[in-house]
Design an enzyme around this catalytic site. Structure first.
Site, mmCIF file in Angstrom:
data_model
loop_
_atom_site.group_PDB
_atom_site.id
_atom_site.type_symbol
_atom_site.label_atom_id
_atom_site.label_comp_id
_atom_site.label_asym_id
_atom_site.label_seq_id
_atom_site.Cartn_x
_atom_site.Cartn_y
_atom_site.Cartn_z
ATOM 1 N N GLU A 26 0.887 -1.167 0.000
ATOM 2 C CA GLU A 26 0.000 0.000 0.000
ATOM 3 C C GLU A 26 0.919 1.209 0.000
ATOM 4 O O GLU A 26 1.627 1.462 0.974
ATOM 5 C CB GLU A 26 -0.929 -0.016 1.212
ATOM 6 C CG GLU A 26 -2.047 1.008 1.115
ATOM 7 C CD GLU A 26 -1.669 2.332 1.732
ATOM 8 O OE1 GLU A 26 -1.438 3.290 0.949
ATOM 9 O OE2 GLU A 26 -1.611 2.430 2.963
ATOM 10 N N CYS A 39 -1.443 8.955 3.161
ATOM 11 C CA CYS A 39 -1.319 8.490 1.776
ATOM 12 C C CYS A 39 -2.572 8.777 0.963
ATOM 13 O O CYS A 39 -2.503 8.951 -0.252
ATOM 14 C CB CYS A 39 -0.992 7.002 1.747
ATOM 15 S SG CYS A 39 -2.122 5.983 2.704
ATOM 16 N N GLU A 89 3.986 13.452 -4.580
ATOM 17 C CA GLU A 89 3.428 13.352 -3.226
ATOM 18 C C GLU A 89 4.237 14.222 -2.268
ATOM 19 O O GLU A 89 5.410 13.953 -2.025
ATOM 20 C CB GLU A 89 3.422 11.900 -2.766
ATOM 21 C CG GLU A 89 2.665 11.681 -1.477
ATOM 22 C CD GLU A 89 2.527 10.208 -1.115
ATOM 23 O OE1 GLU A 89 1.485 9.827 -0.576
ATOM 24 O OE2 GLU A 89 3.482 9.449 -1.385
#
Length: 497
Positions: A267, A301, A400
């Site tokens: 993940e 996230c 990110e």
């Protein structure tokens, strides 16, 4: 919800006794080398704990014990109904120690105490209890064969599973990994992030108290580089689950291929789209947009860092989001009224600062924030930040940040919104806001992410799977689908005379 005040939590923080030793074979132990690593409180920069700095020798010892425990059948061969009761008792103990665990998480990570009390610890309790309750409800299958044959399809535990968890949600993510891995009968080697290991170590103590065999769970704090690589390359580990960055996830897959082809479940990162149409409840959407990016300081996230807004309302909606952002001013994480705490460390705070400068240089409009604050505390605080009129090709829209930085991107129509949303290497989460069910559902269906909200953000609970598409990873945490990651399918074919 706790009734403790700032003074109460400060007093508890002064009194808490922290054990930073590793957890091997049911006991707290020093690293074999005796090495330790100092961890720091993100809120003030002060030393928090001396934590065992484990290396390959500690991992080898733990894996050998985990393998022997697995082969003995003490845990792997236990009836599912009995494993269930161990997990249920474990959940009860986590709940009993809720304030202690919440405080450890706040001191370790910088999360607001209101979140650790009301979200993180309850999430770990629910995950552990629900998974335990579910495991003896999993039925196996018989294939449709001719009368002289019987085809049995069963699920077997992988064996020894490694779990590498991140620093942003140490407790809840650890529960997502440990509960299904242990429920299905595996032995587990857990490597928490080197700077935030405290709650993982503490709940391991509670697991033994709940009745888990001593060799079934080991917790090894240590560096992600050397220790993480050794674990990922270890030939006697059968599976590895990881939550963290996409580059590290890719490297773990390489290690699998270079070693024993252990199963890897990942993940990873995200750059999640949050799409707003003019017919939405704009007040609710603006409040949720702030929550989506500023919760946990943007160190999430699934953070909705790309706010994709129809052109006709772009400017007005940005103003609404600015008003909502004002409620997320950073503060002391031990204060129950604080909504957003510090970045986890100076390095992460610097990363946020760097991206703010990158966005400015790319021509994005700084509509709000953009600065570090509360420097006098010694902590690593950055205020909520909003860039408007962003182009989806800008780095601020593609990379990110992992901080409280929002990029607002205008779109023309539904097709344009979907195209922008899907123009990303990531595919973890997102949301769409519209009162028109046709628009909302059609857009949600077309956006390539693992979790999509309609008129909500951060929706879902333990009953639904969580994971990503594309470079956001594979496999799924949560729900009964998680059991698939920790088991092998086995066929047994019987022929009758």
């Amino acid at each position: 919800m706790s009734t403790k005040t700032l003074a109460d939590w400060q007093q508890a923080a002064q009194a808490i006794q922290i054990d930073g030793r590793a957890f091997i074979n049911g006991e707290r132990v020093n690293a074999a080398s005796g090495a330790t690593r100092t961890t720091y409180n993100p809120a003030n920069g002060q030393a928090l704990a001396e934590v065992a700095n484990c290396d390959a020798s500690d991992a080898d010892r733990a894996v050998a014990i985990a393998r022997a425990t697995f082969e003995s059948g003490e845990w792997s061969g236990m009836a599912a109904s009995d494993r269930k009761m161990v997990l249920v008792r474990w959940a009860e103990l986590i709940e009993k120690h809720a304030d202690e665990l919440a405080l450890l998480e706040t001191l370790d990570v910088g999360k607001p105490i209101a979140d650790t009390v009301d979200v993180d610890v309850p999430s770990a309790v629910r995950t552990t209890r629900w998974t335990g309750e579910a495991i003896d409800k999993v039925y196996e299958q018989i294939s449709p064969t001719r009368g002289s044959s019987l085809g049995l399809i069963t699920r077997m535990p992988l064996g020894v599973v490694a779990a590498i968890v991140p620093w942003n949600f140490p407790l809840s993510t650890t529960a997502w990994k440990l509960a299904p891995a242990l429920a299905t009968g595996n032995s587990v080697i857990l490597k928490p992030a080197s700077n935030t290991p405290l709650t993982a170590l503490r709940i391991a103590d509670l697991a033994i108290e709940a009745g888990l065999p001593k060799g079934a769970l080991h917790v090894l704090p240590g560096p992600g580089g050397s220790l993480g690589e050794h674990i990922a390359m270890h030939a006697d580990i059968d599976g590895l689950t990881f939550t963290g960055s996409t580059p590290v996830g890719k490297q773990l897959m390489v290690y699998s291929g270079q070693s024993n082809l252990k199963r890897i479940f990942l993940e990873l990162g995200g750059k999640s789209p949050n799409i707003v149409f003019p017919d939405a409840d704009l007040e609710k959407a603006a409040s949720a947009a702030a929550l989506a990016v500023y919760y946990n300081g943007g160190q999430t996230c699934t953070a909705g860092t790309r706010l994709i807004v129809q052109e006709s309302i772009h400017d007005a909606f940005v103003e609404q989001v600015i008003e909502a952002a004002k409620g997320w001013a950073p503060g002391n994480p031990l204060d129950p009224n604080t909504a957003m705490g510090p970045m986890v460390d100076q390095s992460q705070c610097q990363t946020v600062m760097d991206y703010v400068e990158i966005a400015k240089n790319e021509g994005a409009n700084l509509a709000y924030g953009g600065n570090t604050v509360m420097a006098d505390t010694g902590g690593h605080y950055h205020e909520p930040t909003i860039f408007s009129g962003v182009n989806n090709q800008m780095r601020i829209a593609q990379e990110e940040v992992f901080g409280p930085v929002l990029s607002v991107i205008p779109f023309k129509d539904a097709d344009d919104a979907v195209a922008i949303a899907n123009d990303s290497i990531y595919g973890l989460a997102g949301a769409v806001w519209s009162q028109n069910i046709n628009t909302a559902h059609k857009v949600a269906e077309r956006v390539r992410v693992g979790t999509m909200g309609i008129n909500n953000y951060f929706g879902g609970d333990i009953t639904v799977p969580f994971g990503g598409f594309k470079e956001s990873g594979n496999g799924r945490d949560k729900s009964m689908h998680a059991f698939e990651d920790y088991t092998e399918l086995k066929t047994t074919w019987i022929e009758f005379d």
